[in-house]
Design a protein around this motif. Structure first.
Motif, mmCIF file in Angstrom:
data_model
loop_
_atom_site.group_PDB
_atom_site.id
_atom_site.type_symbol
_atom_site.label_atom_id
_atom_site.label_comp_id
_atom_site.label_asym_id
_atom_site.label_seq_id
_atom_site.Cartn_x
_atom_site.Cartn_y
_atom_site.Cartn_z
ATOM 1 N N MET A 22 0.831 -1.210 0.000
ATOM 2 C CA MET A 22 0.000 0.000 0.000
ATOM 3 C C MET A 22 0.864 1.257 0.000
ATOM 4 O O MET A 22 2.019 1.237 0.436
ATOM 5 N N THR B 298 -1.405 6.386 2.456
ATOM 6 C CA THR B 298 -2.612 5.653 2.847
ATOM 7 C C THR B 298 -3.446 6.392 3.893
ATOM 8 O O THR B 298 -4.673 6.514 3.755
ATOM 9 N N SER C 178 -1.567 -1.261 8.395
ATOM 10 C CA SER C 178 -1.468 -1.966 7.113
ATOM 11 C C SER C 178 -2.138 -3.334 7.127
ATOM 12 O O SER C 178 -1.901 -4.144 6.228
ATOM 13 N N THR D 291 -6.322 -1.974 4.904
ATOM 14 C CA THR D 291 -6.296 -2.463 3.526
ATOM 15 C C THR D 291 -7.706 -2.492 2.933
ATOM 16 O O THR D 291 -7.912 -2.098 1.771
ATOM 17 N N VAL E 30 -3.522 -0.075 -4.528
ATOM 18 C CA VAL E 30 -3.218 -1.267 -3.734
ATOM 19 C C VAL E 30 -2.610 -2.335 -4.642
ATOM 20 O O VAL E 30 -3.191 -2.706 -5.657
#
Length: 268
Positions: A52, A56, A177, A182, A193
């Motif tokens: 990622m 994020t 993460s 996610t 992603v």
């Protein structure tokens, strides 16, 4: 203005979210009255494992801010994002950029001071990064003294939907993460992603060394440790089990709870 592709507003939204960055100074002056709440999305610029992006936390905060603003009929305006946060615990991983707590506090205060000067009195920071929480608490306390007529609020993202996350069947050790973050990214920015690189990190307490176990325990004094000590690849949990549907459920719950707060806040 965000450099990320804007997230689509929820189907229930009645109009696109208002962004201060897209207004002229004339429109901004009018927005002080028409849109009395400013939302500042805050995130981080730090490793999120092999699958990622570094942004994020900012992307997730912006996604929530956009949906809240879109659903409140122009009563809320999105202010400038804070794309770098307090991330010294991730510096062992390439690409991480951090501010000190002192610098982040100064940035937030100066954002607030500018908005206050123009007439806004209700400011909400939505932070996607838990490392910003302590600084935001300090800023909130200081503003009670320096700006007594200002109402300053802040909220994390994922913790507002802890009930949804607990229903996902997450790992014993989960968080950064991992499954929940996610899933949110698969919903908000799936193009960023790398599904083929999603791998588990630390998923069980017995994988932690004694100091890390102590740091992760929640019923005694807080202990800070670096993430490379908690997880070799920077991941807590197993992101492979995350789904876009789970991400949508988390984001929807967060947006609903923030929106409910802001609606009530607008009336007081």
């Amino acid at each position: 203005m965000s450099t990320h592709a804007p997230a689509s507003p929820s189907p229930a939204a009645t109009r696109p979210p208002l962004r201060l960055a897209e207004m002229t100074t004339i429109e901004a002056a009018a927005a002080v009255t028409a849109s009395p709440v400013v939302i500042l999305p805050a995130g981080a610029f730090e490793q999120h494992g092999p699958g990622m992006p570094l942004a994020t936390d900012t992307i997730r905060a912006e996604g929530v801010a956009e949906r809240v603003a879109a659903g409140l009929g122009g009563r809320v305006v999105i202010g400038p994002p804070v794309p770098v946060g307090v991330s010294p615990h991730h510096l062992a991983f390439a690409g991480t950029v951090t501010l000190t707590t002192t610098t982040l506090a100064a940035v937030i205060r100066e954002y607030v001071e500018s908005l206050y000067r123009h007439g806004w009195r209700k400011i909400l920071v939505v932070t996607g990064h838990g490392g910003n929480n302590a600084t935001l608490t300090t800023v909130a306390q200081d503003l009670l003294t320096t700006h007594p007529d200002l109402q300053f609020a802040w909220t994390p993202v994922t913790p507002l939907a802890s009930d949804v996350v607990s229903g996902m069947g997450v790992s014993e050790v989960h968080g950064h993460s991992g499954e929940a973050e996610t899933a949110q990214m698969l919903h908000l920015a799936p193009h960023l992603v790398h599904g083929d690189r999603l791998v588990p990190g630390t998923t069980a307490t017995d994988q932690l060394d004694p100091l890390s176990r102590l740091a992760r325990h929640g019923s005694h004094p807080a202990l800070a440790v670096r993430y490379d000590r908690l997880s070799e690849n920077g991941v807590l949990g197993d992101p492979r089990s995350a789904t876009p549907a789970d991400g949508e459920a988390i984001v929807d719950a967060v947006v609903a709870r923030v929106t409910a707060f802001v609606k009530e806040w607008l009336d007081v």
